[in-house]
Design a protein around this motif. Structure first.
Motif, short mmCIF file in Angstrom:
data_model
loop_
_atom_site.label_atom_id
_atom_site.label_comp_id
_atom_site.label_asym_id
_atom_site.label_seq_id
_atom_site.Cartn_x
_atom_site.Cartn_y
_atom_site.Cartn_z
N ALA A 380 22.34 -14.95 -4.96
CA ALA A 380 22.92 -16.11 -4.29
C ALA A 380 22.08 -16.54 -3.09
CB ALA A 380 24.35 -15.81 -3.86
N THR A 381 21.32 -15.62 -2.52
CA THR A 381 20.54 -15.92 -1.31
C THR A 381 19.06 -16.10 -1.62
OG1 THR A 381 20.29 -13.55 -0.85
CG2 THR A 381 22.18 -14.68 0.15
N HIS A 382 18.69 -16.08 -2.89
CA HIS A 382 17.29 -16.22 -3.26
C HIS A 382 17.14 -17.25 -4.39
CE1 HIS A 382 17.14 -12.35 -1.19
NE2 HIS A 382 15.84 -12.50 -1.07
N ASN A 383 16.14 -18.08 -4.28
CA ASN A 383 15.84 -19.05 -5.33
C ASN A 383 14.81 -18.42 -6.27
OD1 ASN A 383 15.60 -21.36 -6.87
ND2 ASN A 383 14.16 -22.35 -5.46
N VAL A 384 15.30 -17.88 -7.38
CA VAL A 384 14.42 -17.16 -8.29
C VAL A 384 14.80 -17.49 -9.72
CG1 VAL A 384 15.93 -15.15 -8.32
CG2 VAL A 384 13.50 -14.86 -8.86
N ASN A 385 13.83 -17.50 -10.60
CA ASN A 385 14.06 -17.78 -12.01
C ASN A 385 14.88 -16.65 -12.63
OD1 ASN A 385 13.50 -17.73 -14.99
ND2 ASN A 385 12.34 -19.58 -14.48
N LEU A 386 16.06 -16.98 -13.15
CA LEU A 386 16.96 -15.94 -13.66
C LEU A 386 16.43 -15.26 -14.91
CD1 LEU A 386 20.38 -17.75 -13.12
CD2 LEU A 386 19.33 -16.00 -11.69
N ALA A 387 15.64 -15.98 -15.71
CA ALA A 387 15.03 -15.36 -16.89
C ALA A 387 14.05 -14.26 -16.48
CB ALA A 387 14.31 -16.42 -17.74
N LEU A 388 13.33 -14.49 -15.38
CA LEU A 388 12.39 -13.49 -14.89
C LEU A 388 13.12 -12.28 -14.31
CD1 LEU A 388 9.59 -15.66 -13.22
CD2 LEU A 388 9.67 -14.70 -15.53
N VAL A 389 14.27 -12.53 -13.65
CA VAL A 389 15.07 -11.40 -13.14
C VAL A 389 15.57 -10.56 -14.32
CG1 VAL A 389 17.06 -10.72 -11.76
CG2 VAL A 389 15.79 -12.77 -11.15
N THR A 390 15.96 -11.23 -15.39
CA THR A 390 16.40 -10.53 -16.60
C THR A 390 15.29 -9.64 -17.14
OG1 THR A 390 17.88 -12.36 -17.21
CG2 THR A 390 17.21 -10.86 -18.98
N LEU A 391 14.08 -10.16 -17.22
CA LEU A 391 12.95 -9.40 -17.76
C LEU A 391 12.52 -8.29 -16.81
CD1 LEU A 391 11.00 -12.41 -19.26
CD2 LEU A 391 12.11 -10.57 -20.53
N ALA A 392 12.62 -8.52 -15.51
CA ALA A 392 12.29 -7.47 -14.54
C ALA A 392 13.26 -6.30 -14.69
CB ALA A 392 12.34 -8.02 -13.12
N THR A 393 14.53 -6.62 -14.90
CA THR A 393 15.53 -5.57 -15.11
C THR A 393 15.25 -4.83 -16.41
OG1 THR A 393 17.17 -6.95 -13.97
CG2 THR A 393 18.00 -5.08 -15.24
N GLY A 394 14.92 -5.57 -17.47
CA GLY A 394 14.60 -4.94 -18.74
C GLY A 394 13.38 -4.04 -18.63
N ALA A 395 12.38 -4.48 -17.88
CA ALA A 395 11.17 -3.68 -17.69
C ALA A 395 11.50 -2.37 -16.98
CB ALA A 395 10.13 -4.46 -16.91
N GLY A 396 12.30 -2.45 -15.93
CA GLY A 396 12.68 -1.24 -15.19
C GLY A 396 13.45 -0.27 -16.06
N SER A 397 14.27 -0.80 -16.95
CA SER A 397 15.11 0.07 -17.79
C SER A 397 14.33 0.76 -18.90
CB SER A 397 16.25 -0.75 -18.41
OG SER A 397 15.75 -1.64 -19.40
N ALA A 398 13.05 0.41 -19.06
CA ALA A 398 12.23 1.03 -20.11
C ALA A 398 11.42 2.22 -19.59
CB ALA A 398 11.28 0.00 -20.71
N ILE A 399 11.41 2.43 -18.28
CA ILE A 399 10.46 3.37 -17.68
C ILE A 399 10.78 4.83 -17.99
CG2 ILE A 399 11.65 3.79 -15.47
CD1 ILE A 399 8.92 3.29 -14.09
N CYS A 400 9.75 5.63 -18.07
CA CYS A 400 9.82 7.09 -18.01
C CYS A 400 10.91 7.72 -18.87
CB CYS A 400 10.01 7.53 -16.55
SG CYS A 400 9.64 9.27 -16.24
N SER A 401 10.89 7.43 -20.16
CA SER A 401 11.84 8.08 -21.07
C SER A 401 11.55 9.58 -21.12
CB SER A 401 11.69 7.48 -22.48
OG SER A 401 12.42 8.22 -23.42
#
Length: 449
Positions: A380-401
């Motif tokens: 709410a306090t940042h102007n950011v592309n929500l699709a990129l936030v989605t992909l950043a979250t997905g990238a983090g969730s793939a780490i270090c299995s």
């Protein structure tokens, strides 16, 4: 205190799943209740918060997720997936067989969930490795890089689909940007890292293919499977429809063309749910009716696919309940206030939180959904592309299995590796895909942010 409670909740979740061996869904619901009470939610709102999170999450993704599972099963049961893999391997030739496996796994990985794609492709990869006298890992690492990247970045996989819904991101944009990010991640994490991994764990690459490790598996006479072109089109149809609609929307916006009924129809056809319905109907024809397969057998495949994702849907819903408790309990707002007035990037924050939860919890999907509860108030306090936030979250969730992830053990057992060899291949591979995913998101932000 809110962050201490969150950490305590995650530790409790780990204990319930890893030590007491409780079902993941049950563990998530128990932890959601405990965290809700610890955060001071009014007693009459605890159950409502959990129900809201569970229902809200499933309400958005159940249709896409279920139809996606059915689509993948129809392609698999008809032999379309085998046709794609074998044809590409033959076309690329033995010298470029790694790239054939990458392309085949990427196409198949879009339509099939990670575990299903792995189970389907491992027999083909092991058989080809045995025939060509290659190390199974020589083909296995590129295969898993492609499957993991599609799982982390591309709808209709549960992680990106759920996160896009939670953030309110355009799923067509997520798909287009996700493909742009996934391609370099697959190339570097697959064939390129493969050359390095051979030096890190040479013993793993010295092992020969053991077909006994995979037990019995369904194979098809290639002449009796659907043609290569129609198999690829069936698998890629939802991607084509969603991508086309997203690209047309961007062109319309940039060109300043007024909206009209035609564009509204394109948006409807390109909607994820509509695309999946159309693709499933198309698959019923190409993979079933056209090949004289009885309708009852086609429906049996769909029913089987739906029954196999029941528990996964509950786990996703449980993750949504945990996420909602964090939001309603004020944790997200607290985190947002901590970062208020700072230059902290929501993209890096989303990636970091998802990465920490993934390492702690093992499940990429649960980690991604739980991250949303902490990130949403910050948006709410940042102007950011929500699709990129989605992909950043997905990238983090793939780490270090590692050892708390089912994918780690599947990779280890299928390729007959030791723990050290699995860490040196699969764990490093998943980390490479994750880090490259973040880099890709940050690069794209300069163009579309």
């Amino acid at each position: 205190m809110p962050l201490v409670i969150v950490v305590a909740g995650i530790v409790l979740l780990l204990l319930l799943i890893m030590k007491l061996k409780l079902n993941t869904f049950v563990s998530l619901i128990i932890v959601s209740f405990c965290v809700a009470l610890a955060l001071g939610l009014p007693l009459d709102k605890v159950v409502k918060s959990i129900e809201s999170g569970l229902g809200g999450t499933l309400g958005h993704i159940a249709l896409i997720f279920g139809l996606g599972a059915m689509l993948g099963r129809l392609i698999s049961d008809a032999g379309g997936a085998q046709r794609i893999a074998v044809t590409l391997i033959e076309k690329f030739g033995e010298k470029n067989v790694q790239w054939a496996v990458v392309v085949a796994s990427f196409i198949i990985g879009i339509a099939l969930f990670f575990e299903v794609g792995l189970v389907l492709l491992v027999p083909i990869v092991l058989t080809m490795a045995k025939q060509m006298k290659l190390s199974p890992l020589h083909l296995g690492v590129p295969m898993c890089a492609a499957l993991l990247a599609t799982h982390a970045f591309l709808p209709p996989h549960p992680g990106p689909t759920v996160i896009a819904g939670e953030y309110g991101a355009d799923i067509g944009q997520v798909l287009v940007y996700g493909i742009l990010i996934a391609i370099p991640a697959v190339i570097i994490g697959g064939p390129i890292y493969n050359a390095i991994a051979k030096r890190i764990v040479p013993s793993g690459f010295a092992k020969k293919a053991d077909l006994d490790a995979i037990g019995s598996f369904k194979t098809f006479d290639l002449d009796k499977t659907p043609a290569f072109g129609i198999s690829v089109l069936t698998a890629m149809l939802p991607v084509i429809m969603m991508s086309a609609a997203a690209i047309i929307a961007v062109i319309r916006s940039e060109a300043g063309i007024a909206d009209n009924t035609g564009f509204a129809v394109i948006r409807l056809v390109g909607d994820a749910s509509v695309s999946m319905v159309v693709s499933l109907l198309f698959a019923m024809w190409t993979m079933g009716v056209k090949r004289n397969i009885p309708v009852k057998d086609i429906m049996a495949s769909c029913t089987s696919a739906a029954s196999h994702i029941g528990m996964m849907l509950l786990i996703i819903g449980g993750g949504g309940a945990f996420k909602q408790v964090l939001i309603d309990g004020g944790v997200g707002k607290y985190v947002a206030e901590l970062f208020a007035g700072t230059n902290a990037s929501p993209l890096i924050f989303a990636w970091g939180v998802a990465a920490l939860l993934r390492i702690s919890l093992g499940s990429a999907t649960v980690a991604a959904i739980s991250t949303a509860g902490l990130v949403i108030p910050m948006l709410a306090t940042h102007n950011v592309n929500l699709a990129l936030v989605t992909l950043a979250t997905g990238a983090g969730s793939a780490i270090c299995s590692h050892v708390n992830d089912a994918g780690f053990w599947m990779f280890k057992e299928y390729f007959g590796l030791s723990m050290k060899e699995t860490f040196g291949t699969w764990t490093v591979l998943s980390t490479i895909v994750s880090v490259l995913g973040l880099i890709g998101v940050l690069v794209l932000e300069g163009f579309v942010g």
